[in-house]
Scaffold this active site. Sequence first.
Site, mmCIF file in Angstrom:
data_model
loop_
_atom_site.group_PDB
_atom_site.id
_atom_site.type_symbol
_atom_site.label_atom_id
_atom_site.label_comp_id
_atom_site.label_asym_id
_atom_site.label_seq_id
_atom_site.Cartn_x
_atom_site.Cartn_y
_atom_site.Cartn_z
ATOM 1 N N GLU A 58 0.819 -1.217 0.000
ATOM 2 C CA GLU A 58 0.000 0.000 0.000
ATOM 3 C C GLU A 58 0.853 1.267 0.000
ATOM 4 O O GLU A 58 0.500 2.263 -0.640
ATOM 5 C CB GLU A 58 -0.960 0.003 1.202
ATOM 6 C CG GLU A 58 -2.144 -0.937 1.053
ATOM 7 C CD GLU A 58 -1.811 -2.389 1.374
ATOM 8 O OE1 GLU A 58 -0.665 -2.653 1.805
ATOM 9 O OE2 GLU A 58 -2.686 -3.252 1.186
ATOM 10 N N HIS A 125 -11.593 -5.773 8.321
ATOM 11 C CA HIS A 125 -12.247 -5.607 7.025
ATOM 12 C C HIS A 125 -13.527 -4.793 7.171
ATOM 13 O O HIS A 125 -14.455 -4.948 6.386
ATOM 14 C CB HIS A 125 -12.595 -6.967 6.411
ATOM 15 C CG HIS A 125 -11.417 -7.814 6.064
ATOM 16 N ND1 HIS A 125 -10.710 -8.517 6.997
ATOM 17 C CD2 HIS A 125 -10.810 -8.062 4.874
ATOM 18 C CE1 HIS A 125 -9.718 -9.180 6.406
ATOM 19 N NE2 HIS A 125 -9.752 -8.916 5.125
#
Lengths: 321, 346
Positions: A58, A125
């Site tokens: 990322e 999540h």
Amino acid sequence: MSITYLEAIREAQARALAEDPRVFIYGQDVGAFGGAFKATKNLAEEFPGRVIDSPISEDAIIGLAIGAAIDGMRPIIEMQFADFSSVGFNQVINQAATLYWRTQVPCPVTIRLPAGGTSGSGPFHSQNMEAIYAHYPGLVVMTPATVEDAYHMLLEAVAIDDPVIFCEHKYLYYHLKADKLPADAMPTGKARIAREGRDLTIVAYSAMVHEALAVAEELASEGTEIEVVDLRSVKPLDTDTVMASVARTGRLLCVGEAWPWGGVTAEVMARVAGEGFGLLDAPPQRLNAKDTPVPYHPNLWAAHRPTARSIATAARNLLGL
Amino acid sequence: MVQTVASPKAGAVVSTFRDEYTNAFRWMLLARTLDDKFAGLYRAGKIHGGVFLGRGQEALSVSVGLALRKGDVFAPLIRDQAGRLAFGEPILDAVRTYLGSTLGPMRGRDGNIHRGRPREGLLPMISHLGAMIAVVNGILFARRLRNISGVVGAASIGDGGTSTGSFHEAINLAAVEKLPLVLIVANNQYAYSTPTSRQFACGDLVDKAIGYGVDSQTVDGTDLSACLEVVGEAVKRAREGHGPQMVVARLLRLCGHGEHDVADYVDPKLKQSPVGRDCLKVAEEHLLQQGWADARTIELWRSEMVQKAEDAVATVQREPAPDPYEEDWRALSSQRLLEAREERPG
């Protein structure tokens, strides 16, 4: 023919790619696979060489987008889950967000964060990260609640010269449908009155708008008119629309799915209390998720975040019902 | 950017190694002189914040700046004054940023070595230096998307920076994307006060490149000839399409981390060892030995560089400092997306 919130996001990206040669998409599994949620379905095929799989990095992904933006491109970055953007956080807040102020060179990157809770998704999540990004100067933070906004605000995000954190709610991906894609929309920075009412203002954004609307419907049958303000973007935050609504109703309940400490609801409360104290007939209230990580099991998850039921209770308390 | 500051050969094609070496030496000399000037200004209390010098790293640094050309990208580290000048950064950019002049590229909003001109390929570092590598990747990636080839991006980092996650992610991504990245690792033996024994456990930093599938070379960072050759070759290979290249230079930081740091932790044995040689002195001796310059010429150059540094400082000291009441306190370029409340006076 109907279109979901998720399909609107896919269509907005397809249109951005078609209309602007500077646009490309970079992220994990976004290529031939079409993304973990299929938000880039078939785009790699339709736009060869412009929808590209990245390594699981990322920091490097967002850094790459910043470099490309400096060089005149309009990258769209998909973080597979908003939660994973924490690994690229440094690039967002220290690099992208400071670039324009430091150098006068804008940084037009769009970072899509599939955000928010869905049943069974657990602590890593499910997160809502809008408040933490909104805290930093130099970022625009969008939180669309409707299919129309998902489509138009994403197009606007790509067109804006500044870095945009685009928080798209995973719960709305499949649950929310519209008849067709809208021809136009309100500009970012303007909140929307999602439902008019005279007794209480509920300020919400993203998925919580729909919980608030359900409460407004429920209480309408009991003779109480709730006004629901959809913030649309949390930064900029349209204080004027919120204040005008509170001026009409005299009561404020602010609802956010994120954690309570220092978040969007706290910001709204501070502004209304500070600038509109005299408008209030009752102490302003807010409702957020519990101050724990997001739980996995549906029984716990349903109690962790605000729902129509808990919002209705808070609304009734505020109204003295 | 083009070479315009120190060399009488500015713009001319460097035709021989002698010319290349001499040109490099002159940039090193200017960088050292300017650094010394900043150190003096710091001690005199004329500079806000820190001062970070490139003492001992000029040979490596200048080699990077000279190997790059207009249209390339350079993300320097904090000790790259020589490379910046050789790449084409105006001397005034450095002085203005250190002194906070509003006429500089950072206009008092950022200082010291946090300066650059992103649109001209010189990236303004953030303090988390490893994060700059990915930005270089992004520019190279964008060029490829537009079918522009022959461009190289160089990113400099220290031994400490190689321990960061950003470094790992960015070099791996560059390798996966086969980008024309040249990663220059200045192993100056200390990250602030931390010796390399507490920084990494591989035999040599260059070993890391193997794991990423990246070509790599080591070089004696005190030897200008070697640096010019090895860095030049790495840049050439990247330009020719051989993918990312890594160069690890062995040298010693001949100053503190910043001028606030007396650096009494540096092992005296290292200072006495070959790695502790001063690259500028080594280069000067080489010039004399080869008969490429005599002592008088070098003294003239030294005076010339002192004059350049003095002139730049004198110019900038007459320039305005930022005014908080005139400052445009806005972090977004899109005016319409600023919150209205921020625009209200008071």
